[in-house]
Design a protein around this motif. Structure first.
Motif, short mmCIF file in Angstrom:
data_model
loop_
_atom_site.label_atom_id
_atom_site.label_comp_id
_atom_site.label_asym_id
_atom_site.label_seq_id
_atom_site.Cartn_x
_atom_site.Cartn_y
_atom_site.Cartn_z
N ALA A 158 0.87 -1.17 0.00
CA ALA A 158 0.00 0.00 0.00
C ALA A 158 0.91 1.22 0.00
CB ALA A 158 -0.92 0.00 1.21
N ILE A 159 0.82 2.00 -1.06
CA ILE A 159 1.66 3.19 -1.20
C ILE A 159 0.92 4.39 -0.60
CG2 ILE A 159 3.00 4.60 -2.79
CD1 ILE A 159 3.71 1.61 -2.86
N PRO A 160 1.51 5.10 0.35
CA PRO A 160 0.82 6.23 0.95
C PRO A 160 0.48 7.30 -0.09
CG PRO A 160 2.77 5.65 2.22
CD PRO A 160 2.86 4.89 0.93
N ALA A 161 -0.69 7.89 0.02
CA ALA A 161 -1.05 9.01 -0.85
C ALA A 161 -0.02 10.12 -0.69
CB ALA A 161 -2.44 9.51 -0.49
N GLY A 162 0.37 10.70 -1.80
CA GLY A 162 1.36 11.77 -1.76
C GLY A 162 2.79 11.30 -1.74
N ALA A 163 3.03 10.00 -1.86
CA ALA A 163 4.41 9.49 -1.80
C ALA A 163 5.27 10.07 -2.91
CB ALA A 163 4.42 7.97 -1.86
N GLY A 164 4.66 10.33 -4.06
CA GLY A 164 5.42 10.87 -5.17
C GLY A 164 5.94 12.27 -4.94
N ALA A 165 5.42 12.96 -3.93
CA ALA A 165 5.88 14.31 -3.61
C ALA A 165 7.04 14.32 -2.63
CB ALA A 165 4.72 15.14 -3.04
N LEU A 166 7.41 13.15 -2.11
CA LEU A 166 8.56 13.07 -1.22
C LEU A 166 9.85 13.39 -1.97
CD1 LEU A 166 7.75 9.72 0.65
CD2 LEU A 166 7.58 12.03 1.60
N SER A 167 10.86 13.79 -1.24
CA SER A 167 12.17 13.94 -1.88
C SER A 167 12.63 12.56 -2.34
CB SER A 167 13.17 14.52 -0.90
OG SER A 167 13.50 13.58 0.11
N PRO A 168 13.43 12.48 -3.39
CA PRO A 168 13.92 11.17 -3.82
C PRO A 168 14.60 10.39 -2.70
CG PRO A 168 14.33 12.78 -5.53
CD PRO A 168 13.82 13.54 -4.34
N ALA A 169 15.36 11.07 -1.85
CA ALA A 169 16.05 10.36 -0.76
C ALA A 169 15.05 9.74 0.20
CB ALA A 169 16.98 11.31 -0.02
N ASP A 170 14.01 10.49 0.57
CA ASP A 170 13.00 9.95 1.48
C ASP A 170 12.21 8.84 0.81
OD1 ASP A 170 13.70 11.60 3.55
OD2 ASP A 170 12.11 13.06 3.22
N PHE A 171 11.90 9.02 -0.45
CA PHE A 171 11.14 8.00 -1.18
C PHE A 171 11.90 6.68 -1.20
CE2 PHE A 171 9.71 5.63 -4.85
CZ PHE A 171 8.34 5.84 -4.88
N ARG A 172 13.17 6.73 -1.50
CA ARG A 172 13.98 5.52 -1.59
C ARG A 172 14.13 4.84 -0.23
NH1 ARG A 172 18.45 8.67 -5.33
NH2 ARG A 172 16.92 9.28 -6.92
N ALA A 173 14.25 5.67 0.81
CA ALA A 173 14.41 5.11 2.16
C ALA A 173 13.13 4.41 2.63
CB ALA A 173 14.80 6.21 3.13
N LYS A 174 11.99 4.95 2.24
CA LYS A 174 10.72 4.44 2.75
C LYS A 174 10.08 3.38 1.86
CE LYS A 174 9.64 8.71 5.21
NZ LYS A 174 8.73 9.88 5.34
N ALA A 175 10.45 3.32 0.60
CA ALA A 175 9.78 2.42 -0.34
C ALA A 175 9.69 0.97 0.15
CB ALA A 175 10.45 2.49 -1.71
N PRO A 176 10.75 0.37 0.71
CA PRO A 176 10.61 -1.03 1.15
C PRO A 176 9.55 -1.24 2.22
CG PRO A 176 12.93 -0.43 0.94
CD PRO A 176 12.14 0.85 0.81
N SER A 177 9.24 -0.20 2.99
CA SER A 177 8.23 -0.35 4.04
C SER A 177 6.81 -0.34 3.48
CB SER A 177 8.37 0.77 5.08
OG SER A 177 7.99 2.03 4.54
N TRP A 178 6.66 -0.04 2.20
CA TRP A 178 5.34 -0.01 1.57
C TRP A 178 5.03 -1.29 0.81
CZ3 TRP A 178 7.08 5.02 -1.25
CH2 TRP A 178 7.21 6.06 -0.32
N LEU A 179 6.00 -2.17 0.66
CA LEU A 179 5.87 -3.35 -0.20
C LEU A 179 6.26 -4.61 0.55
CD1 LEU A 179 7.62 -1.82 -3.34
CD2 LEU A 179 5.15 -2.15 -3.05
N SER A 180 5.64 -5.71 0.19
CA SER A 180 5.91 -6.98 0.86
C SER A 180 7.23 -7.59 0.38
CB SER A 180 4.78 -7.98 0.59
OG SER A 180 4.87 -8.46 -0.73
N ALA A 181 7.62 -8.68 1.02
CA ALA A 181 8.87 -9.35 0.68
C ALA A 181 8.88 -9.84 -0.76
CB ALA A 181 9.10 -10.52 1.63
N ARG A 182 7.71 -10.17 -1.31
CA ARG A 182 7.63 -10.61 -2.71
C ARG A 182 8.15 -9.55 -3.66
NH1 ARG A 182 8.06 -12.74 -6.86
NH2 ARG A 182 6.65 -14.10 -8.02
N LEU A 183 8.08 -8.29 -3.22
CA LEU A 183 8.55 -7.16 -4.03
C LEU A 183 9.77 -6.51 -3.39
CD1 LEU A 183 5.08 -5.60 -4.94
CD2 LEU A 183 6.55 -7.00 -6.41
#
Length: 244
Positions: free
Chosen positions: A198-223
């Protein structure tokens, strides 16, 4: 899974941001990633397209698109109106297969939904997935109406004997309503496949550094992530007051 096809249940469901999150999680896991946009519509030659946006958010991916059409329409219609050559499923499959020889993971992002037409012959992203023999990830909306479109997409994938690896909610609202919370349990049931993020609404507005740091917490181990579908579902059920 050298090639993963990413489709939406429709437009504006968070497909590009989800693609970026999958790419970022894979990069964080040490994989090399390429992103292929089959057909970009509604963007001028000097504007950034979806593949460029994925690269901006996710990091060092090989980003490419096969065709670009100026009007925001289905690719087949946009190509016809612009007097330009359409993209055909065979071209998409060939480009993705070539990228797969050079990268650990190739993400093929469609335009809109699974059956949006690329050409006058009715070629679609689904046809390209069949040619590739690639699994498909479906990006769905969170709220009311998403169950029908998700189930229709899943049924079409099964008819074509394509593997649906799961569903990601492309934009999870900060304050989800009752429908969205119920859909956390219902989406896997109608899709016949697990909820993988589940990707949080507004995730695309994060800075690239924050987006990259947080992305694994939005996706399961399969991804290549660490998101726990069971825990997420329990939190939504508890909020409704109907947890077991």
């Amino acid at each position: 899974m050298p090639v993963l096809v990413i489709t939406g249940t429709g437009t504006e469901v968070g497909k590009t941001v989800t693609t970026a999150a999958v790419a970022a999680a894979a990069l964080a896991a040490g994989r090399s990633v390429a992103v292929l946009k089959a057909a970009q519509t509604g963007v001028r030659p000097d504007e950034r397209g979806d593949a460029d946006e994925v690269a901006r958010l996710a990091g060092p991916v090989a980003a490419s698109e096969l065709a670009r059409y100026p009007e925001p329409l289905a690719p087949g219609t946009a190509a016809r109106r612009a007097g330009m050559a359409p993209v055909r499923p065979q071209e998409v499959a060939e480009a993705a297969a070539k990228l797969a020889t050079e990268h650990d993971l190739v993400l093929v992002e469609g335009a809109g939904g699974l059956l949006v037409r690329f050409d006058a012959a009715g070629g679609t992203l689904a046809d390209a997935a069949v040619l590739l023999g690639a699994p498909v990830l479906v990006v769905a909306a969170a709220g009311l109406g998403t169950l029908n479109s998700t189930e229709l997409t899943a049924r079409e994938l099964r008819l074509r004997q394509l593997e649906l690896i799961g569903v990601v909610i492309g934009s999870w609202p900060r304050d989800p309503d009752l429908a969205a919370r119920c859909n956390v349990a219902d989406l896997p049931e109608v899709a016949g496949a697990p909820l993988l993020g589940a990707i949080p609404a507004g995730a695309g507005a994060l800075s690239p550094a924050d987006f990259r740091a947080k992305a694994p917490s939005w996706l399961s181990a399969r991804l290549s992530g660490e998101w726990d579908a069971g825990a997420f579902r329990e939190r939504q059920a508890a909020f409704q007051g109907d947890a077991p």
